[in-house]
Design a protein around this motif. Structure first.
Motif, PDB file in Angstrom:
ATOM      1  N   GLU A   1       1.429  -5.895  -4.584  1.00  0.00           N
ATOM      2  CA  GLU A   1       0.208  -5.415  -5.286  1.00  0.00           C
ATOM      3  C   GLU A   1      -1.005  -6.141  -4.661  1.00  0.00           C
ATOM      4  N   ALA A   2      -0.817  -7.351  -3.921  1.00  0.00           N
ATOM      5  CA  ALA A   2      -1.943  -7.947  -3.610  1.00  0.00           C
ATOM      6  C   ALA A   2      -2.443  -7.085  -2.019  1.00  0.00           C
TER       7      ALA A   2
ATOM      8  N   THR B   1      -1.724  -3.680  -1.600  1.00  0.00           N
ATOM      9  CA  THR B   1      -2.246  -2.714  -2.213  1.00  0.00           C
ATOM     10  C   THR B   1      -3.534  -2.624  -2.392  1.00  0.00           C
ATOM     11  N   SER B   2      -4.016  -3.869  -3.301  1.00  0.00           N
ATOM     12  CA  SER B   2      -5.377  -4.068  -3.605  1.00  0.00           C
ATOM     13  C   SER B   2      -6.405  -4.455  -2.444  1.00  0.00           C
TER      14      SER B   2
ATOM     15  N   SER C   1      -9.494  -2.045  -1.416  1.00  0.00           N
ATOM     16  CA  SER C   1     -10.670  -2.620  -1.063  1.00  0.00           C
ATOM     17  C   SER C   1     -11.188  -2.438   0.404  1.00  0.00           C
TER      18      SER C   1
END
Length: 510
Positions: free
Chosen positions: A7-8, A10-11, A15
């Motif tokens: 998740e980190a 992908t974030s 960004s």
């Protein structure tokens, strides 16, 4: 946990993409001064040297109007099959920005793109000339350099963005080592005239800007005579070795090289000629050739497994219907004509229902004239790309195309559907679904109005013959074709191979 880490990542990836694509609306990198181009050229060659790519690998630089991507794929697939390690930089992308940067078939990972893309942003932060293409090119050079440290890269296949002479990829010095540098120029036709010039010789001069002293430059004999003349003059002026490749399908067949359709004949022969200097054949790359949205054919069954397209089946009918759909990223008048003629040759018994959308920088009149000459019905759409014409804008272009030679009867070929509002998600998916449904229950012939002022007709299949099969062709831009691919994937994922890029589509970033 792994889930939290994903998740980190992908974030961070999303960004980064927002930052990379933010400058996309900046002035074109092709319209700056010679001084700005020299600054850009110096930046990228310095980075190329810093990553020691000038010492470790050979470069194949590819320019042209159409067929660049396919030619790059033939080159990369063949060299990879021959045992070489190949970095590939192409544009645009269909489903994920990672397609632009590859080693062989392997896309750059999210992790590596975040790392190298972030560094590219920092390095280019103070450069006022930088646009998103520059950020991706810098990212590619950083990535290729780091990859080559762990396992040597043998080749880099580098596709020009627009033009060639003032393109960001054209950063190599005049005295580049001819043993490590080869150029190929694919078919030249009208495109990006506002940037490259209004005539074929002007466009050819821009493309010929990638030539370098002592280096071989490969072109085909299918170029227009005035284009070949420009190439000969520029090669003489620069001191390049011009190789004119004869295009002969019998010769290709004699080498045991297969190709799917005539639109790829020139690209395959051009790549084969380039490869021959290293005793590699395009035959080695054909089995693994993968370049979506180039005469790409799907046979879509409307009676599909649960969760796909079962809702498209006629009420009470258990008979499966297989709809033929062909996608192509062709995006100028010449390539639209070749695509539609190829459809006619491959499916002579089929009527052609064409889903068409285009970008605002394209030669729209030429494309509409080609549609009139070689299609039975046309549905206008808008892709998700921010530079895409809306459906209403495309309809407004029809009168000019008619005046330019399309003919009044072209109005009878247009499906005048209720215009959809402009949307960030585009209208391709909805219109394609509409076309598939309408072909299950065609509207009787003659139901289509003659002029744009007449009442709207709700079926794209109006005036098509119900007793003849119909192929749906999707074309006009790579972005339209990509939207159609994603729509088909949502309807039936089984149509796509496990390694297909559509399965790695980027999340929305704007």
């Amino acid at each position: 946990s792994p889930e939290t880490d994903n998740e980190a990542l992908t974030s961070a990836y999303v960004s980064l993409l927002k930052k990379l694509f933010q400058p996309v609306k900046s002035p074109s990198r092709h319209l700056g001064t010679t001084e700005i181009f020299k600054l850009r050229q110096r930046f990228f060659f310095d980075l190329f040297q810093e990553m020691k790519l000038d010492q470790s690998c050979s470069v194949i630089h590819v320019a042209g109007t159409k067929g660049k991507g396919s030619t790059c794929e033939y080159l990369a697939a063949s060299l990879t099959a021959a045992g070489y390690r190949v970095g590939v930089f192409t544009s645009p992308h269909l489903h994920t920005a990672r397609e632009r940067i590859k080693i062989g078939r392997q896309l750059i990972s999210m992790k590596d793109l975040v790392r190298d893309g972030s560094e590219a942003l920092v390095r280019l932060e103070s450069q006022s000339w930088a646009v998103f293409f520059d950020y991706f090119l810098a990212t590619a050079l950083l990535y290729f350099g780091r990859q080559s440290r762990s396992q040597k890269l043998d080749y880099i296949v580098l596709e020009c963005g627009i033009g060639g002479r003032y393109d960001s990829t054209n950063f190599f010095p005049d005295d580049v080592d001819p043993r490590r540098h080869t150029c190929a120029i694919t078919s030249i036709s009208y495109d990006h005239q506002a940037i490259l010039g209004e005539t074929l010789p002007e466009i050819a001069w821009q493309k010929a800007g990638i030539m370098r002293r002592g280096c071989s430059v490969f072109v085909t004999d299918q170029q227009e005579p005035e284009v070949l003349q420009v190439f000969r003059e520029e090669a003489d002026k620069v001191g390049s070795r011009l190789v004119v490749v004869p295009v002969d399908r019998d010769s290709l067949a004699g080498k045991g090289i297969a190709y799917d359709h005539r639109a790829q004949l020139q690209n395959c022969m051009l790549a084969d000629a380039v490869l021959s200097q290293w005793h590699v054949s395009a035959k080695q790359g054909v089995p693994s050739f993968y370049w979506p949205c180039r005469m790409e054919t799907f046979r879509f069954k409307t009676s599909s497994p649960p969760g796909s397209a079962a809702d498209l089946s006629s009420a009470g009918s258990s008979k499966a219907h297989e709809q033929l759909i062909v996608l192509d990223g062709c995006h100028n008048g010449d390539s639209i004509q070749v695509f539609l003629q190829s459809l006619a040759e491959k499916y002579p018994e089929h009527q052609k229902l064409i889903v068409f959308g285009a970008g605002m920088e394209k030669s729209i009149d030429m494309m509409i004239r080609a549609l009139f000459l070689h299609s039975d019905k046309v549905v206008f759409v808008q892709s998700q790309h921010f530079k895409s014409y809306t459906e209403a804008q495309l309809l407004s272009k029809v009168p000019a195309a008619v005046e330019a030679g399309a003919g009044d009867s072209f109005h009878r070929k247009i499906a005048y559907l209720p215009t959809l509002e402009s949307t960030l998600r585009g209208t391709v998916a909805l219109r394609l679904l509409h076309c598939i449904r309408s072909l299950r229950s065609p509207v009787p012939s003659g139901a289509l109005p003659v002029s744009t002022s007449s009442a709207s007709v709700a079926s794209p299949s109006a005036s098509l013959q119900s007793n003849r099969p119909t192929v749906i062709g999707v074309c006009g831009s790579l972005f339209v074709a990509a939207d159609a691919r994603e729509a088909l994937y949502r309807l039936d994922p089984s149509l796509f191979a496990g390694h297909d890029w559509v399965r790695e589509s980027d999340p929305p970033i704007f």
